[in-house]
Design an enzyme around this catalytic site. Structure first.
Site, PDB file in Angstrom:
ATOM      1  N   CYS A 130      -3.438 -18.687 -36.193  1.00 60.19           N
ATOM      2  CA  CYS A 130      -3.238 -19.550 -35.032  1.00 60.19           C
ATOM      3  C   CYS A 130      -2.740 -20.939 -35.408  1.00 60.19           C
ATOM      4  O   CYS A 130      -2.282 -21.686 -34.552  1.00 60.19           O
ATOM      5  CB  CYS A 130      -4.547 -19.689 -34.264  1.00 60.19           C
ATOM      6  SG  CYS A 130      -5.864 -20.532 -35.170  1.00 60.19           S
TER       7      CYS A 130
ATOM      8  N   GLU B  55      -3.649 -11.351 -30.400  1.00 58.78           N
ATOM      9  CA  GLU B  55      -4.479 -12.447 -29.893  1.00 58.78           C
ATOM     10  C   GLU B  55      -4.128 -13.724 -30.637  1.00 58.78           C
ATOM     11  O   GLU B  55      -3.825 -13.704 -31.827  1.00 58.78           O
ATOM     12  CB  GLU B  55      -5.956 -12.099 -30.091  1.00 58.78           C
ATOM     13  CG  GLU B  55      -6.945 -13.124 -29.568  1.00 58.78           C
ATOM     14  CD  GLU B  55      -7.461 -14.091 -30.628  1.00 58.78           C
ATOM     15  OE1 GLU B  55      -8.319 -14.925 -30.281  1.00 58.78           O
ATOM     16  OE2 GLU B  55      -7.014 -14.014 -31.798  1.00 58.78           O
TER      17      GLU B  55
ATOM     18  N   ARG C 282     -13.671 -20.543 -23.908  1.00 62.39           N
ATOM     19  CA  ARG C 282     -12.867 -20.296 -25.106  1.00 62.39           C
ATOM     20  C   ARG C 282     -11.572 -19.593 -24.678  1.00 62.39           C
ATOM     21  O   ARG C 282     -11.462 -18.371 -24.744  1.00 62.39           O
ATOM     22  CB  ARG C 282     -13.647 -19.435 -26.098  1.00 62.39           C
ATOM     23  CG  ARG C 282     -12.942 -19.115 -27.408  1.00 62.39           C
ATOM     24  CD  ARG C 282     -13.764 -18.114 -28.204  1.00 62.39           C
ATOM     25  NE  ARG C 282     -13.081 -17.680 -29.402  1.00 62.39           N
ATOM     26  CZ  ARG C 282     -13.064 -18.344 -30.549  1.00 62.39           C
ATOM     27  NH1 ARG C 282     -13.700 -19.478 -30.657  1.00 62.39           N
ATOM     28  NH2 ARG C 282     -12.419 -17.877 -31.603  1.00 62.39           N
TER      29      ARG C 282
ATOM     30  N   ARG D 191      -8.094 -18.013 -24.832  1.00 61.69           N
ATOM     31  CA  ARG D 191      -7.237 -17.422 -25.849  1.00 61.69           C
ATOM     32  C   ARG D 191      -6.107 -16.664 -25.152  1.00 61.69           C
ATOM     33  O   ARG D 191      -6.234 -16.243 -23.999  1.00 61.69           O
ATOM     34  CB  ARG D 191      -8.015 -16.459 -26.762  1.00 61.69           C
ATOM     35  CG  ARG D 191      -8.976 -17.156 -27.708  1.00 61.69           C
ATOM     36  CD  ARG D 191      -8.222 -17.992 -28.703  1.00 61.69           C
ATOM     37  NE  ARG D 191      -9.061 -18.596 -29.718  1.00 61.69           N
ATOM     38  CZ  ARG D 191      -9.636 -19.793 -29.623  1.00 61.69           C
ATOM     39  NH1 ARG D 191      -9.490 -20.501 -28.515  1.00 61.69           N
ATOM     40  NH2 ARG D 191     -10.348 -20.298 -30.608  1.00 61.69           N
TER      41      ARG D 191
END
Length: 485
Positions: free
Chosen positions: A137, A177, A221, A223
């Site tokens: 990420c 993801e 959170r 994502r």
């Protein structure tokens, strides 16, 4: 002279992507292949090389489907896939601490967890149905430089995923993801979309941005999830519109709002005294609780910054000059103005409070305070506390702040211990919906970091159940169609 066909023509004959054909030409795997006017052309009498892709799972395996786990971390994807009936044929992770934890919990094929994805020959991977990847990420994260695909190291790891897909046309699903920021730049999404479309995947109409809190899990959170299904295996309706909508995945039935107190339901009992916060941290929380009560803070729309009070400075213009006010962005100027105004209103309480707790000799993060509870929380004991670079922050117990890879562990009041303590690694694992039997390796600091980098298992169960059920061909089955809270 032999007749030639293009990579695209050969790909339709062999049933693999044109990109894979091009890679094979570049690697010298196709005898007689040559570039003509910049395009690879292959002799029509070419003999297909032996398929070296390993098949360590026998045809009579009990697995409903086979998956690979790239950038595997500590196995969030693996848990979700196994719950749905999948069997892992390959996992890859470069961080040794994560590998140690992964190996504690899973037995993978092909000699254990592999390392650098860039160094894996795709032809040595067993055939698989599902590619899972929580690819790095940092190129997209606010914590990094946000270079995206311009990052010549991590950003380009996305293309390693594409290389694997090129070698494995049998792959029926992709599940990716990443951090929320990936969706902020349209060019990032366009690259991902274009590359997957080239490989005949129908994907989500746009990146799915989801948080555990959307499904009743008390953690904020966000994502990005990118899901794809091979075009030849989905319904005519989806093929015609060319993308997957959230409604196609049937995820709305799992949505659930969090309420105050939900965060506390994931806490453990009889926690070790080792998780107590330090005496200084405890003193600073006590100090700011006294400050809150003494100044009557209930609802306040700005952070408290002691250095902007102007203690001992009579003239506000002099304070602003010392702070470099004129060069500040407007939002920061507003905070300075509000802090000065607040201080002058409560000066008779604040001055002795600062002296009593020696606040000017504390580190800067102890000199800042944020109350994000409004009137819903009456006592600091009833909130969730974080000690951050931006100061001591208190939030409602509706949900925990996002677990992050940098250690920034939430603090709660433990009634049994009669003290403030950090949440434990097990409690952090509860927020990520890891199985209760899951075992961890390494120090607490490493475990918090691993969980901060991991995926939420329940979200993946929900998304992948919906994705797999879109396949019309009876060659991928799933188990555990009921997903518990």
């Amino acid at each position: 002279m032999a007749d030639y066909i293009s990579a695209k023509e050969l790909s339709s004959i062999w049933g693999i992507t044109p990109t894979r054909i091009t890679v094979m030409c570049s690697n010298g795997q196709l005898d007689g292949a040559t570039k003509i006017k910049g395009r690879w052309m292959i002799p029509t009498n070419i003999v297909r090389p032996d398929d070296k892709r390993k098949r360590n799972i026998e045809e009579d395996s009990n697995a409903n489907f086979r998956f690979i786990d790239l950038f595997a971390g500590i196995g969030g994807f693996h848990q979700a896939m196994r719950f749905l009936g999948g069997e892992c044929v390959m996992a890859a992770e470069i961080n040794q601490a994560c590998v140690d934890t992964y190996n504690l919990n899973f037995k993978t094929l092909e000699g254990g967890v592999r390392g650098d994805v860039k160094k894996i020959d795709p032809t040595t991977i067993s055939r698989f149905d599902v590619l899972c990847a929580g690819f790095p990420c940092q190129p997209f994260s606010k914590a990094g430089l946000q270079q995206g695909f311009n990052d010549k190291t991590r950003g380009n790891l996305f293309y390693s995923i594409m290389n694997i897909l090129d070698a494995h046309p049998e792959c029926k699903f992709v599940v990716l993801e990443n951090v929320r920021n990936l969706a902020d730049k349209s060019e990032n999404w366009e690259i991902i979309r274009t590359e997957l479309l080239k490989r005949d995947f129908v994907i989500t109409q746009k990146p799915l941005i989801l948080s555990p809190s959307d499904f009743g899990i008390p953690q904020i959170r966000e994502r990005v999830y990118i899901l794809g299904i091979k075009k030849d295996g989905c319904s005519a309706e989806i093929q015609d519109k060319g993308y997957i909508e959230p409604a196609d995945l049937n995820i709305d039935k799992y949505r659930k709002k969090c309420k105050i107190g939900d965060a506390l339901t994931l806490l453990e009992e009889n926690v070790s005294e080792d998780y107590r916060i330090s005496d200084e941290q405890n003193l600073m929380i006590q100090a700011w609780d006294e400050f809150r009560l003494g100044t009557g803070i209930k609802i306040i729309g700005f952070p408290i910054w002691i250095n902007c009070f102007g203690v001992g400075i009579q003239n506000t213009d002099n304070l602003k000059s010392s702070l470099g006010y004129d060069d500040m962005p407007d939002w920061k100027k507003r905070f300075v103005d509000k802090n000065r105004e607040f201080y002058l209103k409560h000066k008779n309480f604040i001055d002795p409070w600062i002296e009593r707790y020696d606040m000017f000799n504390r580190i800067k993060l102890y000199q800042k305070f944020e109350w994000n509870c409004g009137e819903d929380v009456q006592n600091m004991h009833d909130g969730i506390i974080q000690i951050r670079q931006s100061g001591i922050r208190v939030k409602r117990t509706t949900y925990f702040p996002s677990l992050v890879a940098i250690v920034n562990t939430p603090i709660i009041w433990d009634n049994q211990m009669n003290a403030y303590r950090y949440i434990t690694p097990r409690e952090a694992a509860n927020l990520q919906k890891f199985d209760q039997r899951y075992k961890f390796s390494g120090t607490d600091k490493q475990i918090y970091r691993q969980l901060g980098n991991s995926v939420n298992v329940r979200i993946l169960k929900i998304l992948c159940k919906g994705l797999f059920e879109l396949r019309l061909k009876n060659d991928v089955r799933i188990e555990n169609t009921e997903i518990d809270d």
